[in-house]
Design an enzyme around this catalytic site. Structure first.
Site, mmCIF file in Angstrom:
data_model
loop_
_atom_site.group_PDB
_atom_site.id
_atom_site.type_symbol
_atom_site.label_atom_id
_atom_site.label_comp_id
_atom_site.label_asym_id
_atom_site.label_seq_id
_atom_site.Cartn_x
_atom_site.Cartn_y
_atom_site.Cartn_z
ATOM 1 N N GLY A 44 0.813 -1.212 0.000
ATOM 2 C CA GLY A 44 0.000 0.000 0.000
ATOM 3 C C GLY A 44 0.841 1.255 0.000
ATOM 4 C CB VAL A 46 4.084 6.801 1.500
ATOM 5 C CG1 VAL A 46 3.736 8.084 2.235
ATOM 6 C CG2 VAL A 46 5.530 6.418 1.764
ATOM 7 C CG ASP A 315 4.937 10.727 -5.558
ATOM 8 O OD1 ASP A 315 3.936 10.933 -6.260
ATOM 9 O OD2 ASP A 315 4.922 10.815 -4.311
ATOM 10 C CG HIS A 447 -35.875 16.386 -6.439
ATOM 11 N ND1 HIS A 447 -35.392 17.612 -6.069
ATOM 12 C CD2 HIS A 447 -37.051 16.205 -5.782
ATOM 13 C CE1 HIS A 447 -36.250 18.174 -5.238
ATOM 14 N NE2 HIS A 447 -37.277 17.337 -5.043
#
Length: 485
Positions: A44, A46, A315, A447
């Protein structure tokens, strides 16, 4: 250390088990590839263990705490609603463990081989994996680097103390700070300020040499109003002079926009920091992989690096440090390896902040659209005119739509208010499809629901929103301003 005597052959090796890495692994298995996923810490990455998920658990708890007055109106709860931060920490650990186990199970069910260990490149087609005293060698046909990044204090923070916190440290605190100073205005800084104020901390936000937050000017104005309403002190356009840490807190000295020296004292200081690519431990640089001036890996449209057998995602490739980008890049890289045509286009990547209420920005802001020379129509529908927002007690905020007055193509959608995160996908899809006003007015909207506010914002482009007072057209700016207050 025991070194493997022979190399083991693998098809696709993915280095890093964060959102990008495990998404690439599962998608690769779905496409029929033989996949090996290597992670040196917890599956998983950081994001799941220290970043996205822990921080959003804190922001979720903070948002729920602000609902107490409305719950009392509904006959639920009492005037005294104590907050147990230790229980929140226990809940955070439980959720993280559940999600991590879920990722591991999905990898197993997709027959992804998972290996724990630290990776070092031995050649452009060979890696070594160290796990304790064991060291194995693997040759690969393709590899995807998805090792992420590490936050570091910016250069002007020369010495980091215990009370100077980066994102993963802030959301790992075991108690609510007495006075949290937040330095910066990015989405992490805004989430930190909003959530810890709701959890009981005194919060001050300080922004250097920047007039406002990085959103559409209307959202910036609303965030400033909400911060003031929640007693979050906001300092803008500052020149920092010094930051010093003592045993009992942090002292920050700065010049205000009026050139007046002020001193601010807090128990903790939060800085989003800068991020550096996790590349050095891999040793890939010595094989001549092309890098940017900032030390990130250069990639092409297929996520392929200058070394043909090696791809990179997330990253480590620079740009926005967001999981949504890493996941998209992961699927594109694997599809390319599988011989499929695909691409990554980050033009309409949403900017999201889990503030209270949350904020989302997609596409051009009104200001940028005008800077590009577009003649625009702008409509802003306040959620105070939406029935569902009213009955849930979450009337703060609005939805703003910017369109090209000539083509009627929607150029930007911006929202601050409850439901913004969930609606962001519809906003992105609308812009990806180059939707016109009529395209968004035609469908049926549930709605009651906050989504109706989106419809009314679009209808407001031509002055036809139903749940709003008659509009006044500013002919000079071709803008409709819808007021519902």
């Amino acid at each position: 250390m025991v070194v493997g005597e022979i190399s083991q052959e693998r098809n696709l090796i993915i280095i890093g088990g964060g959102p990008g890495g495990y998404s690439a692994a599962i998608r690769g298995a779905q496409l029929g590839l033989s996949v090996t996923l290597i992670e040196q810490a917890d599956m998983g990455g950081v994001c799941l263990n220290e970043g996205c998920i822990p921080s959003k658990i804190v922001t979720h708890a903070a948002a729920k705490r602000t609902e107490a007055p409305h719950l009392q109106e509904l006959g639920i709860g009492t005037s005294d609603m104590p907050f147990d931060f230790k229980k929140l920490l226990a809940y955070k650990d439980k959720v993280i463990n559940q999600l991590r186990s879920g990722v591991e199970s999905l990898c197993k069910e997709n027959k992804v081989e998972m290996i724990r260990g630290k990776v070092t490149f031995l050649a452009t087609d060979k890696i070594g994996v160290e796990n304790g005293h064991q060291f194995d060698i693997y040759e690969f046909q393709q590899a995807i680097i998805a090792t992420g990044s590490t936050p570091v204090m910016p250069f002007f923070m020369k010495e980091k103390g215990e009370r100077m916190l980066l994102p993963h440290e802030l959301f790992a605190l075991e108690e609510v700070p007495d006075h949290l100073i937040v330095r910066g205005s990015d989405y992490i800084a805004l989430e930190a300020a909003s959530s810890f104020a709701a959890l009981g901390a005194k919060v001050s936000v300080v922004i250097e040499n920047q007039a406002d937050f990085p959103f559409d000017e209307s959202i910036n104005k609303e965030l400033s109003r909400l911060f003031k309403k929640r007693k979050i002190k906001l300092y803008k356009e500052l020149q920092f002079l010094s930051t010093n840490e003592a045993e009992d807190g942090i002292t920050m000295t700065f010049l205000t926009d009026k050139n007046v020296e002020e001193t601010l004292f807090g128990s903790h200081l939060f800085v989003s920091g800068t991020r550096t690519a996790n590349l050095e431990p891999l040793g890939i640089s010595r094989f001549g992989i092309a890098e940017t001036d900032e030390g990130f890996i250069k990639i092409d449209g297929n996520m392929q690096t200058s070394l043909p057998a090696i791809y990179a995602i997330g990253d480590v490739t620079g740009g926005p440090m967001l999981a949504v980008k890493a996941i998209k890049q992961a699927k594109t890289a694997v599809a390319s390896i599988a011989g499929l045509k695909t691409e990554v286009d980050l033009t309409f990547m949403p900017v999201v902040a889990h503030t209270i209420p949350p904020a989302v920005s997609v596409g051009l802001t009104e200001q940028r659209a005008r800077e590009f020379g577009l003649e625009v129509h702008v409509s802003q529908f306040a959620l105070g005119g939406n029935g569902y927002a009213t009955l849930t007690g979450k009337k703060d905020g609005f939805i703003k739509v910017v369109s090209d007055a000539t083509t009627e193509i929607i150029q930007g959608i911006h929202m601050i208010g409850e439901g913004a995160i969930e609606l962001s996908g519809s906003f992105v899809q609308s812009l990806e499809m180059a939707a016109k006003q009529e395209d968004l007015k035609f469908p049926l909207y549930a709605h009651p629901g906050v989504g109706e506010g989106f419809l009314e914002a679009v209808e407001g482009l031509v002055g036809q929103a139903i749940h709003a007072a008659p509009v006044k057209r500013d002919l000079a700016n071709t803008r409709f301003q819808i007021n519902t207050k």
